[in-house]
Design an enzyme around this catalytic site. Structure first.
Site, PDB file in Angstrom:
ATOM      1  N   ASN A 194       0.384  -1.647  -0.025  1.00 63.39           N
ATOM      2  CA  ASN A 194       0.048   0.097   0.462  1.00 63.39           C
ATOM      3  C   ASN A 194       1.262   1.197   0.007  1.00 63.39           C
ATOM      4  O   ASN A 194       2.053   1.215  -0.244  1.00 63.39           O
ATOM      5  CB  ASN A 194      -1.100  -0.130   1.181  1.00 63.39           C
ATOM      6  CG  ASN A 194      -0.273   0.001   2.607  1.00 63.39           C
ATOM      7  OD1 ASN A 194       0.660   0.296   3.293  1.00 63.39           O
ATOM      8  ND2 ASN A 194      -0.622  -1.059   2.984  1.00 63.39           N
ATOM      9  N   GLY A 209      -2.938  -9.368   3.542  1.00 61.82           N
ATOM     10  CA  GLY A 209      -2.309 -10.308   2.445  1.00 61.82           C
ATOM     11  C   GLY A 209      -0.726 -10.525   2.257  1.00 61.82           C
ATOM     12  O   GLY A 209       0.063 -11.435   2.833  1.00 61.82           O
ATOM     13  N   VAL A 210      -0.193 -10.248   0.727  1.00 62.11           N
ATOM     14  CA  VAL A 210       0.647 -10.545   0.439  1.00 62.11           C
ATOM     15  C   VAL A 210       1.569 -10.287   0.646  1.00 62.11           C
ATOM     16  O   VAL A 210       2.886 -10.485   1.653  1.00 62.11           O
ATOM     17  CB  VAL A 210       0.847 -10.562  -1.463  1.00 62.11           C
ATOM     18  CG1 VAL A 210       1.208  -9.374  -2.195  1.00 62.11           C
ATOM     19  CG2 VAL A 210       2.470 -11.654  -1.701  1.00 62.11           C
ATOM     20  N   ASP A 211       1.958  -8.382   1.474  1.00 57.95           N
ATOM     21  CA  ASP A 211       2.496  -7.567   1.952  1.00 57.95           C
ATOM     22  C   ASP A 211       3.398  -8.112   2.841  1.00 57.95           C
ATOM     23  O   ASP A 211       3.827  -8.357   3.500  1.00 57.95           O
ATOM     24  CB  ASP A 211       1.642  -6.531   1.874  1.00 57.95           C
ATOM     25  CG  ASP A 211       2.375  -5.120   2.130  1.00 57.95           C
ATOM     26  OD1 ASP A 211       3.875  -5.215   2.026  1.00 57.95           O
ATOM     27  OD2 ASP A 211       2.118  -4.200   2.477  1.00 57.95           O
ATOM     28  N   SER A 256      -3.292  -6.322  -7.109  1.00 62.06           N
ATOM     29  CA  SER A 256      -4.584  -5.021  -7.192  1.00 62.06           C
ATOM     30  C   SER A 256      -5.874  -6.891  -7.158  1.00 62.06           C
ATOM     31  O   SER A 256      -7.105  -5.853  -6.963  1.00 62.06           O
ATOM     32  CB  SER A 256      -5.131  -4.371  -7.663  1.00 62.06           C
ATOM     33  OG  SER A 256      -4.250  -2.992  -7.464  1.00 62.06           O
ATOM     34  N   GLY A 263      -6.527  -9.404  -4.769  1.00 63.88           N
ATOM     35  CA  GLY A 263      -6.273  -9.016  -2.731  1.00 63.88           C
ATOM     36  C   GLY A 263      -8.342  -7.912  -2.851  1.00 63.88           C
ATOM     37  O   GLY A 263      -9.157  -7.909  -3.383  1.00 63.88           O
ATOM     38  N   VAL A 264      -7.337  -7.656  -1.770  1.00 66.81           N
ATOM     39  CA  VAL A 264      -8.678  -6.606  -1.213  1.00 66.81           C
ATOM     40  C   VAL A 264      -8.546  -5.434  -1.742  1.00 66.81           C
ATOM     41  O   VAL A 264      -9.762  -4.606  -1.630  1.00 66.81           O
ATOM     42  CB  VAL A 264      -7.758  -6.094   0.293  1.00 66.81           C
ATOM     43  CG1 VAL A 264      -7.877  -7.225   1.409  1.00 66.81           C
ATOM     44  CG2 VAL A 264      -6.531  -5.784   0.511  1.00 66.81           C
ATOM     45  N   TYR A 265      -7.923  -5.099  -2.935  1.00 67.73           N
ATOM     46  CA  TYR A 265      -8.082  -3.911  -3.787  1.00 67.73           C
ATOM     47  C   TYR A 265      -9.006  -4.445  -4.521  1.00 67.73           C
ATOM     48  O   TYR A 265      -9.359  -3.486  -5.094  1.00 67.73           O
ATOM     49  CB  TYR A 265      -6.854  -3.116  -4.433  1.00 67.73           C
ATOM     50  CG  TYR A 265      -6.488  -3.063  -3.461  1.00 67.73           C
ATOM     51  CD1 TYR A 265      -6.060  -2.428  -2.223  1.00 67.73           C
ATOM     52  CD2 TYR A 265      -4.856  -1.886  -3.557  1.00 67.73           C
ATOM     53  CE1 TYR A 265      -5.656  -1.600  -1.011  1.00 67.73           C
ATOM     54  CE2 TYR A 265      -4.190  -1.484  -2.966  1.00 67.73           C
ATOM     55  CZ  TYR A 265      -3.976  -1.521  -1.906  1.00 67.73           C
ATOM     56  OH  TYR A 265      -3.783  -0.339  -0.947  1.00 67.73           O
TER      57      TYR A 265
HETATM   58  P1  ADP Z   1      -4.110  -6.301  -3.059  1.00 68.20           P
HETATM   59  O1  ADP Z   1      -4.296  -5.687  -1.912  1.00 68.20           O
HETATM   60  O2  ADP Z   1      -2.953  -5.139  -4.120  1.00 68.20           O
HETATM   61  O3  ADP Z   1      -5.694  -6.515  -3.374  1.00 68.20           O
HETATM   62  P2  ADP Z   1      -4.053  -8.646  -1.767  1.00 68.20           P
HETATM   63  O4  ADP Z   1      -2.085  -8.795  -0.934  1.00 68.20           O
HETATM   64  O5  ADP Z   1      -5.020  -8.454  -1.092  1.00 68.20           O
HETATM   65  O6  ADP Z   1      -3.041  -7.544  -3.050  1.00 68.20           O
HETATM   66  O7  ADP Z   1      -4.009  -9.988  -2.767  1.00 68.20           O
HETATM   67  C1  ADP Z   1      -3.172  -9.612  -3.961  1.00 68.20           C
HETATM   68  C2  ADP Z   1      -2.991 -11.652  -4.638  1.00 68.20           C
HETATM   69  O8  ADP Z   1      -2.008 -12.364  -4.373  1.00 68.20           O
HETATM   70  C3  ADP Z   1      -3.919 -12.183  -4.230  1.00 68.20           C
HETATM   71  O9  ADP Z   1      -5.028 -12.773  -4.999  1.00 68.20           O
HETATM   72  C4  ADP Z   1      -3.808 -12.310  -2.921  1.00 68.20           C
HETATM   73  O10 ADP Z   1      -4.600 -14.421  -3.082  1.00 68.20           O
HETATM   74  C5  ADP Z   1      -2.930 -13.574  -3.296  1.00 68.20           C
HETATM   75  N1  ADP Z   1      -1.241 -13.683  -2.010  1.00 68.20           N
HETATM   76  C6  ADP Z   1      -2.308 -13.643  -0.453  1.00 68.20           C
HETATM   77  N2  ADP Z   1      -0.431 -14.117  -0.678  1.00 68.20           N
HETATM   78  C7  ADP Z   1       0.321 -14.691  -1.250  1.00 68.20           C
HETATM   79  C8  ADP Z   1       1.514 -15.108  -1.380  1.00 68.20           C
HETATM   80  N3  ADP Z   1       2.106 -15.340   0.370  1.00 68.20           N
HETATM   81  N4  ADP Z   1       2.023 -15.469  -2.629  1.00 68.20           N
HETATM   82  C9  ADP Z   1       0.930 -15.506  -3.716  1.00 68.20           C
HETATM   83  N5  ADP Z   1       0.101 -14.621  -3.466  1.00 68.20           N
HETATM   84  C10 ADP Z   1      -0.746 -13.979  -2.315  1.00 68.20           C
END
Ligand code: ADP
Length: 168
Positions: free
Chosen positions: A23, A31-33, A116, A118-120
């Site tokens: 973000n 999420g991935v962050d 973007s 996931g939660v976005y």
């Molecule tokens: P954003 O805020 O950009 O939407 P998110 O982290 O919520 O980011 O989600 C982005 C994508 O990453 C989603 O498809 C989610 O399923 C995926 N994701 C979450 N954790 C991981 C991970 N450890 N490795 C790979 N992809 C992941």
């Protein structure tokens, strides 16, 4: 084309850089962050704090600390608001800026999550089309060999990439 699609956790990829769907504060999130910061350790957050933020559609690079990758490229995807706020242009810019950094740093491989998606809330098929188009354009223009890996948390997302890439 040097493009691979995988299902799994991006934090275990031993690549030149993994991309973080961050973000704009760069101070971590879910999420991935969250997964990237947890695995990298607190030094990653300290370096991100020094950078001081990143606008939507931009990217910046840090060390990867305890991650097996060499670098983390942090990019800020757009929040989906229905499509009329140039979300597509911003998402395309994320991929272009990440690839530009990978090129500048001479990286041999880069792994992307579905920025973007996931939660976005970006519609998945549309986001995948943008990701694949950006990467294909980059690979045709790039003089160095660079491997691109799309790492998907869920198999359904990997199927969308494979479909867009005509891989099955
Ligand atoms: P954003 O805020 O950009 O939407 P998110 O982290 O919520 O980011 O989600 C982005 C994508 O990453 C989603 O498809 C989610 O399923 C995926 N994701 C979450 N954790 C991981 C991970 N450890 N490795 C790979 N992809 C992941």
């Amino acid at each position: 084309m040097n493009i691979e699609v995988k299902v799994g956790d991006i934090t275990i990829e031993p690549v030149g850089a993994i991309v973080n769907a961050a973000n704009s504060s760069l101070l971590g999130g879910g999420g991935v962050d969250g997964a990237i910061h947890r695995t990298a350790g607190p030094q990653l957050l300290a370096e991100c704090r020094k950078i001081g933020g990143c606008p939507t559609g931009s990217a910046c690079i840090t060390k990867a600390y305890k991650l097996p990758a060499d670098y983390v490229i942090h990019t800020v995807g757009p929040i989906w608001h229905g499509g009329s706020l140039d979300e597509a242009g911003q998402l395309r810019s994320c991929y272009d800026e990440c690839l530009k950094l990978a090129d500048q740093y001479g990286l041999k491989s880069i792994a992307f999550p579905a920025i973007s998606c996931g939660v976005y809330g970006y519609p998945h098929a549309a986001a995948v089309a943008i990701a694949v188009n950006a990467v294909k354009t980059f690979l045709t223009q790039c003089s160095e060999e660079i491997k691109i890996i799309f790492v998907c948390y869920k198999p359904e997302m990997a199927d969308l990439y494979r479909k867009q890439l005509n891989l099955k």
